[in-house]
Enzyme design. Structure first.
Site, PDB file in Angstrom:
ATOM      1  N   ASN A   9      34.403   1.267  -3.576  1.00 35.87           N
ATOM      2  CA  ASN A   9      33.481   2.414  -3.032  1.00 35.87           C
ATOM      3  C   ASN A   9      32.655   2.004  -1.804  1.00 35.87           C
ATOM      4  OD1 ASN A   9      31.423   4.035  -2.834  1.00 35.87           O
ATOM      5  ND2 ASN A   9      31.937   5.319  -4.519  1.00 35.87           N
ATOM      6  N   HIS A  12      28.145   3.156   0.387  1.00 35.91           N
ATOM      7  CA  HIS A  12      26.780   2.586   0.837  1.00 35.91           C
ATOM      8  C   HIS A  12      26.668   1.988   2.223  1.00 35.91           C
ATOM      9  CE1 HIS A  12      25.030   4.762  -2.377  1.00 35.91           C
ATOM     10  NE2 HIS A  12      25.884   4.186  -3.268  1.00 35.91           N
ATOM     11  N   HIS A  45      32.835   9.122  -1.689  1.00 34.08           N
ATOM     12  CA  HIS A  45      32.278  10.177  -2.275  1.00 34.08           C
ATOM     13  C   HIS A  45      31.550  11.233  -1.223  1.00 34.08           C
ATOM     14  CE1 HIS A  45      29.152  12.251  -5.511  1.00 34.08           C
ATOM     15  NE2 HIS A  45      29.927  13.085  -4.884  1.00 34.08           N
ATOM     16  N   ARG A  47      29.645  13.626  -0.303  1.00 36.81           N
ATOM     17  CA  ARG A  47      28.626  14.802  -1.209  1.00 36.81           C
ATOM     18  C   ARG A  47      28.204  15.887  -0.255  1.00 36.81           C
ATOM     19  NH1 ARG A  47      25.543  11.379  -5.237  1.00 36.81           N
ATOM     20  NH2 ARG A  47      24.528  13.243  -5.720  1.00 36.81           N
ATOM     21  N   ARG A  51      24.767  12.896   2.464  1.00 40.55           N
ATOM     22  CA  ARG A  51      23.651  11.753   2.573  1.00 40.55           C
ATOM     23  C   ARG A  51      24.283  10.329   3.041  1.00 40.55           C
ATOM     24  NH1 ARG A  51      21.790  11.042  -3.528  1.00 40.55           N
ATOM     25  NH2 ARG A  51      21.470  13.239  -3.381  1.00 40.55           N
ATOM     26  N   GLU A  75      36.120  11.168  -4.317  1.00 40.71           N
ATOM     27  CA  GLU A  75      35.106  11.612  -5.173  1.00 40.71           C
ATOM     28  C   GLU A  75      34.694  12.864  -4.772  1.00 40.71           C
ATOM     29  OE1 GLU A  75      32.333   8.840  -6.070  1.00 40.71           O
ATOM     30  OE2 GLU A  75      33.550   7.261  -6.838  1.00 40.71           O
ATOM     31  N   THR A 106      25.116   9.435  -9.064  1.00 37.11           N
ATOM     32  CA  THR A 106      25.828  10.384  -9.840  1.00 37.11           C
ATOM     33  C   THR A 106      25.449   9.707 -11.270  1.00 37.11           C
ATOM     34  OG1 THR A 106      27.664  10.411  -8.411  1.00 37.11           O
ATOM     35  CG2 THR A 106      27.966  11.147 -10.754  1.00 37.11           C
ATOM     36  N   GLU A 156      37.798   8.872 -15.813  1.00 30.99           N
ATOM     37  CA  GLU A 156      36.770   7.880 -15.368  1.00 30.99           C
ATOM     38  C   GLU A 156      35.586   7.822 -16.265  1.00 30.99           C
ATOM     39  OE1 GLU A 156      36.794   6.568 -11.176  1.00 30.99           O
ATOM     40  OE2 GLU A 156      34.630   5.820 -11.566  1.00 30.99           O
ATOM     41  N   HIS A 198      30.738   2.789 -12.309  1.00 33.71           N
ATOM     42  CA  HIS A 198      29.256   3.090 -12.018  1.00 33.71           C
ATOM     43  C   HIS A 198      28.537   1.839 -12.519  1.00 33.71           C
ATOM     44  CE1 HIS A 198      25.855   5.109 -11.230  1.00 33.71           C
ATOM     45  NE2 HIS A 198      26.495   5.998 -10.344  1.00 33.71           N
TER      46      HIS A 198
HETATM   47  N1  PXP Z   1      33.056   5.843  -9.808  1.00 36.26           N
HETATM   48  C1  PXP Z   1      32.429   7.067  -9.602  1.00 36.26           C
HETATM   49  C2  PXP Z   1      32.917   8.436 -10.065  1.00 36.26           C
HETATM   50  C3  PXP Z   1      31.057   7.036  -8.816  1.00 36.26           C
HETATM   51  O1  PXP Z   1      30.474   8.276  -8.580  1.00 36.26           O
HETATM   52  C4  PXP Z   1      30.798   6.003  -8.343  1.00 36.26           C
HETATM   53  C5  PXP Z   1      29.125   6.188  -7.696  1.00 36.26           C
HETATM   54  O2  PXP Z   1      29.467   6.877  -6.627  1.00 36.26           O
HETATM   55  C6  PXP Z   1      31.364   4.825  -8.705  1.00 36.26           C
HETATM   56  C7  PXP Z   1      32.453   4.861  -9.266  1.00 36.26           C
HETATM   57  C8  PXP Z   1      30.693   3.499  -8.028  1.00 36.26           C
HETATM   58  O3  PXP Z   1      29.604   3.145  -8.688  1.00 36.26           O
HETATM   59  P1  PXP Z   1      28.636   2.030  -8.068  1.00 36.26           P
HETATM   60  O4  PXP Z   1      28.519   2.389  -6.567  1.00 36.26           O
HETATM   61  O5  PXP Z   1      27.498   1.891  -8.723  1.00 36.26           O
HETATM   62  O6  PXP Z   1      29.381   0.909  -8.289  1.00 36.26           O
END
Ligand code: PXP
Length: 262
Positions: A9, A12, A45, A47, A51, A75, A106, A156, A198
C-alpha cells in the site's frame, strides 16, 4: 500451504508528498519500485477527502499495473462516487472499507451486517464489471457470514487490533490472534478467499503469515516508514522474507506454527 501474496500500500508516500503540496515523493514511482522489489500487487486507498492518493494517482497506478500485468487493489468507501471511479478503471480488485473523515486511518472493519442491504448491490455491480470484490472486516464470524451473503469473493481481515496489542505488549494479543484465526477458518469454509492487513510490521507479520488460510497481506504504513531508513526495496524484501519464513516453518513444522500462533 500456498505462497502468501504481498500487496504493498503506497498511500503514505502520497501523505509525505501532500504535506508540502509538492510533486514528490511520487507514489507511482514507489509502486514501480515495490513491484520491482517483489510486491505481488499494489494497493491504494482513494479517500473521499483525497488526503493522500489523488484521482490522478489512481489514473497512473491503473495504467502502470495494467501495463505490467500486476494487480491493483483499489480500497474504496461504499459511495456512488467511488463506485463510478472503480467502474471507470476496472481495477483487478476493489476492497470496500468504512470511512470517517475524522479518523486518522481505517480504524475498524466495514459493518457488513448492518450495511448488508446497501453493500450487496454495490458488490454485485463491481463484480459484474469483472472486479474482484473484498470486504475489509473485523475478524468476527457474523461479519464473515454477512460478507459472503453480500456476494463478496474475498474478505480482508483487519489486523489492526492484534498488531496494536502486540506493540503495547498487551495480554489481549493472544486472544486477538485467535479471533483472526477463527475468522480466517470460517471464511475459507464458506468458500471466500482470505486476506489480512492493517498495522502489520516485522514483528507481527510472522504469526499472521502462519495462518494457513491467508492468501494475501496488504501492508503500507510500516513499510513506507522503514523505507526512510533502509530504502523501500530492502524493506519490502525483508517483509517478503519474513512472510516466506513463517510459511515454510508452518509448512514443515506444525509445532512451530502452533508456537508462532501463541
Ligand atoms: N488493508 C486495508 C483495507 C487498509 O485500509 C489499509 C490501510 O489503508 C491497509 C491494508 C494497510 O495498512 P497499513 O498501512 O497499516 O499497513
Amino acid at each position: 500451504m500456498s505462497k502468501l501474496r504481498l500487496g504493498v500500500n503506497i498511500d503514505h508516500v502520497a501523505t509525505v508528498r501532500n504535506a508540502r503540496g509538492e510533486g514528490y515523493p511520487d507514489p507511482v514511482r514507489a509502486a514501480e519500485m515495490a513491484l520491482a522489489a517483489g510486491a505481488d500487487g499494489i494497493t491504494a486507498h482513494l479517500r473521499e477527502d483525497r488526503r493522500h492518493i489523488s484521482d490522478v494517482d489512481i489514473d497512473a497506478l491503473a495504467l502502470i499495473t495494467k501495463r505490467r500485468g500486476r494487480p491493483l487493489n483499489l480500497e474504496m468507501a461504499v459511495t456512488r462516487e467511488m463506485e463510478a471511479i472503480a467502474l471507470a478503471h476496472r481495477p483487478h480488485a476493489a476492497c470496500l472499507v468504512p470511512e470517517r473523515r475524522e479518523e486518522v486511518t481505517t480504524e475498524g472493519g466495514l459493518d457488513v451486517v448492518k450495511g448488508h442491504n446497501a453493500i450487496t448491490p454495490v458488490v454485485r455491480r463491481l463484480a459484474d464489471a469483472g472486479i474482484r470484490v473484498s470486504c475489509f472486516i473485523d475478524p468476527d464470524l457474523a461479519q464473515v457470514a454477512a460478507s459472503q451473503s453480500a456476494g463478496a469473493q474475498v474478505v480482508e481481515l483487519h489486523t489492526g487490533a492484534y498488531c496494536q496489542a502486540v506493540r503495547e505488549r498487551s495480554p489481549d494479543a493472544g486472544a486477538l490472534l485467535e479471533n483472526l484465526k477463527a475468522a480466517a477458518r470460517e471464511a475459507a469454509r464458506l468458500g471466500l478467499e482470505v486476506h489480512a492487513g492493517h498495522g502489520i510490521d516485522y514483528e507481527t507479520v510472522k504469526p499472521i503469515a502462519a495462518i494457513p488460510e491467508l492468501m494475501e497481506l496488504n501492508i503500507g504504513h510500516f513499510l513506507i516508514g522503514e523505507a526512510i531508513f533502509i530504502g523501500l526495496g530492502p524493506a519490502i524484501q525483508r517483509m517478503r522474507a519474513l512472510m516466506d519464513e513463517a510459511r515454510s516453518h508452518a509448512n514443515s513444522d506444525p509445532e512451530f506454527a502452533r508456537f508462532l500462533a501463541k
